[in-house]
Write a protein that holds these residues in place. Structure first.
Motif, PDB file in Angstrom:
ATOM      1  N   GLU A  76      35.499  45.874  29.339  1.00  0.00           N
ATOM      2  CA  GLU A  76      34.140  45.780  29.913  1.00  0.00           C
ATOM      3  C   GLU A  76      34.188  45.085  31.260  1.00  0.00           C
ATOM      4  OE1 GLU A  76      31.566  44.215  26.639  1.00  0.00           O
ATOM      5  OE2 GLU A  76      30.770  46.232  26.964  1.00  0.00           O
ATOM      6  N   ARG A  77      35.028  45.616  32.105  1.00  0.00           N
ATOM      7  CA  ARG A  77      35.342  44.932  33.358  1.00  0.00           C
ATOM      8  C   ARG A  77      34.129  44.736  34.276  1.00  0.00           C
ATOM      9  NH1 ARG A  77      38.506  50.003  36.079  1.00  0.00           N
ATOM     10  NH2 ARG A  77      36.734  51.386  35.968  1.00  0.00           N
ATOM     11  N   GLU A  78      33.060  45.535  34.076  1.00  0.00           N
ATOM     12  CA  GLU A  78      31.874  45.377  34.934  1.00  0.00           C
ATOM     13  C   GLU A  78      30.980  44.241  34.467  1.00  0.00           C
ATOM     14  OE1 GLU A  78      32.808  49.628  34.017  1.00  0.00           O
ATOM     15  OE2 GLU A  78      32.059  47.948  32.845  1.00  0.00           O
ATOM     16  N   ARG A  79      31.231  43.755  33.250  1.00  0.00           N
ATOM     17  CA  ARG A  79      30.266  42.795  32.682  1.00  0.00           C
ATOM     18  C   ARG A  79      30.809  41.376  32.598  1.00  0.00           C
ATOM     19  NH1 ARG A  79      26.459  46.434  29.980  1.00  0.00           N
ATOM     20  NH2 ARG A  79      27.486  48.441  30.119  1.00  0.00           N
ATOM     21  N   LEU A 135      34.751  45.871  42.374  1.00  0.00           N
ATOM     22  CA  LEU A 135      34.319  45.283  41.101  1.00  0.00           C
ATOM     23  C   LEU A 135      33.519  43.989  41.239  1.00  0.00           C
ATOM     24  CD1 LEU A 135      37.136  45.876  38.490  1.00  0.00           C
ATOM     25  CD2 LEU A 135      34.714  46.478  38.322  1.00  0.00           C
ATOM     26  N   TYR A 179      25.644  44.330  37.711  1.00  0.00           N
ATOM     27  CA  TYR A 179      25.473  44.336  36.254  1.00  0.00           C
ATOM     28  C   TYR A 179      24.809  43.061  35.755  1.00  0.00           C
ATOM     29  CZ  TYR A 179      27.456  48.583  34.414  1.00  0.00           C
ATOM     30  OH  TYR A 179      27.636  49.879  34.075  1.00  0.00           O
ATOM     31  N   VAL A 218      24.476  52.185  37.544  1.00  0.00           N
ATOM     32  CA  VAL A 218      24.384  50.925  36.814  1.00  0.00           C
ATOM     33  C   VAL A 218      23.061  50.878  36.052  1.00  0.00           C
ATOM     34  CG1 VAL A 218      24.295  48.409  37.029  1.00  0.00           C
ATOM     35  CG2 VAL A 218      25.803  49.718  38.512  1.00  0.00           C
ATOM     36  N   VAL A 221      30.042  45.289  41.830  1.00  0.00           N
ATOM     37  CA  VAL A 221      29.556  45.959  40.613  1.00  0.00           C
ATOM     38  C   VAL A 221      29.251  44.915  39.525  1.00  0.00           C
ATOM     39  CG1 VAL A 221      30.232  47.526  38.750  1.00  0.00           C
ATOM     40  CG2 VAL A 221      30.606  48.175  41.129  1.00  0.00           C
ATOM     41  N   ASN A 222      30.101  43.892  39.402  1.00  0.00           N
ATOM     42  CA  ASN A 222      29.831  42.819  38.436  1.00  0.00           C
ATOM     43  C   ASN A 222      28.523  42.096  38.756  1.00  0.00           C
ATOM     44  OD1 ASN A 222      31.718  41.564  36.185  1.00  0.00           O
ATOM     45  ND2 ASN A 222      32.964  42.843  37.537  1.00  0.00           N
ATOM     46  N   SER A 230      40.086  44.756  36.942  1.00  0.00           N
ATOM     47  CA  SER A 230      40.053  46.191  36.643  1.00  0.00           C
ATOM     48  C   SER A 230      40.792  46.507  35.340  1.00  0.00           C
ATOM     49  CB  SER A 230      40.604  47.007  37.815  1.00  0.00           C
ATOM     50  OG  SER A 230      41.956  46.706  37.983  1.00  0.00           O
ATOM     51  N   GLU A 251      40.327  40.838  41.816  1.00  0.00           N
ATOM     52  CA  GLU A 251      39.542  42.064  41.666  1.00  0.00           C
ATOM     53  C   GLU A 251      40.410  43.100  40.920  1.00  0.00           C
ATOM     54  OE1 GLU A 251      37.694  43.366  45.288  1.00  0.00           O
ATOM     55  OE2 GLU A 251      35.995  44.193  44.178  1.00  0.00           O
ATOM     56  N   THR A 304      25.328  54.268  43.420  1.00  0.00           N
ATOM     57  CA  THR A 304      26.020  53.294  42.555  1.00  0.00           C
ATOM     58  C   THR A 304      24.989  52.500  41.757  1.00  0.00           C
ATOM     59  OG1 THR A 304      27.698  53.067  44.248  1.00  0.00           O
ATOM     60  CG2 THR A 304      27.678  51.358  42.563  1.00  0.00           C
TER      61      THR A 304
END
Ligand SMILES: Nc1ncnc2c1ncn2[C@@H]1O[C@H](COP(=O)(O)OP(=O)(O)OP(=O)(O)O)[C@@H](O)[C@H]1O
Ligand SMILES: [Mg+2]
Length: 266
Positions: free
Chosen positions: A104-107, A133, A140, A169, A136-137, A100, A96, A165
């Motif tokens: 584009e760490r969320e995708r 993350l 996304y 997104v 969040v990933n 970070s 994780e 949150t």
């Protein structure tokens, strides 16, 4: 093809139980379904009968695959007819942090899913009890999110943070079909508390409130035995609830309703 994340940063609310049994129910209905375990606890992995720490290839290898060397297909375990799993274990907890630092760490998960999605009708993602993350990933990557809400006191207190949150997104995805369902879990229709909480969930999620999953000891037993509920007790209320959920999510219920209407002529 639809990606559905099961989430809520509150712990122990029925996320994993829902991810596993909804996946099994979708497979039973004839959909090719992949469950991705994005929780280092590996609970979805063990719920389906695998020992997380003895697994060498988890979703982590695809997430931190900077040089595009991992064949994502090779991570997929065939668990049963039309039911597939990409597992997780505790080793991935450190990634994780690695994520970070990535572009584009969320995708990252969305890109990983892009490589395999053609094989499946549904991809269900189980998430950890945090807003880190991994969660969040998953959000996304998702076309739809199911927020599992236990119909018990205090269940809604932290939900505001979670919804904020989701809203962030939602704005950055610019995906106007993005749906956020509310799923009441461990519901006890006999208690006033449960009923009152159900009403609050309905206030919050409106028409996207799903029919509740009821308390059912068979669901708890199944997870301990490494089985999904259809294998453990096909006649249980847990099976009935998760098959119904699979139909609601896949729109079969709506089609059935329309069919009935046509038959009745109204
Ligand atoms: N409808 C239900 N009836 C009875 N027990 C349930 C039901 N749903 C879940 N449980 C039990 O409640 C416990 C917590 O459920 P689960 O592991 O699915 O929650 P979770 O939200 O994934 O937890 P975590 O946040 O730790 O990942 C488990 O022991 C599970 O077997
Ligand atoms: Mg869980």
């Amino acid at each position: 093809m639809k990606v559905i994340a099961i989430a809520n940063h509150k712990g122990g609310v029925g996320k994993t139980t829902t991810a596993v049994n909804l996946s099994a129910a979708l497979a039973e209905l004839g959909y090719d379904t992949l469950l991705i375990d994005m929780d280092p606890q590996g609970n979805a992995t063990s719920h389906l009968g695998y020992v997380p720490f003895s697994i060498t290839k988890t979703i982590e290898s695809a997430l931190v695959d900077d040089n595009n060397q991992i064949d994502v297909d090779s991570l997929i375990i065939e668990r049963g007819p039309r039911l597939f799993l990409i597992p997780a274990n505790l080793n991935m907890s450190s990634s994780e942090l690695l994520l970070s630092g990535m572009l584009e760490r969320e995708r990252v998960l969305k890109r990983v899913i892009g490589k395999i999605k053609r094989r499946f009708d549904y991809i269900i993602v189980d998430t950890p009890p945090s807003l880190g993350l991994f969660t969040v990933n998953a959000i996304y990557a998702a076309d739809e999110v199911i927020v599992a809400v236990q119909t018990q006191p205090f269940a809604l207190e932290a939900l505001g943070v979670f919804r904020r949150t989701l809203a962030k997104v939602y704005q950055s995805k610019k995906d106007y079909n993005f749906k956020v369902w509310g799923l009441p879990t461990m519901h006890d229709r006999l208690t006033n508390t449960s009923r009152a909480m159900f009403d609050k969930v309905k206030e919050m999620f409106g028409p996207l409130t799903l029919t509740p999953i009821h308390q059912n000891v068979r669901l708890r037993e199944a997870s301990g035995l490494g089985k999904h509920i259809l294998e453990h007790d096909f006649l249980s209320s847990g099976t009935v609830d998760y098959i119904r959920l699979a139909k609601e999510i896949s729109g079969e219920k709506e089609e059935e309703r329309q069919e009935n209407r046509t038959h009745r002529g109204d």
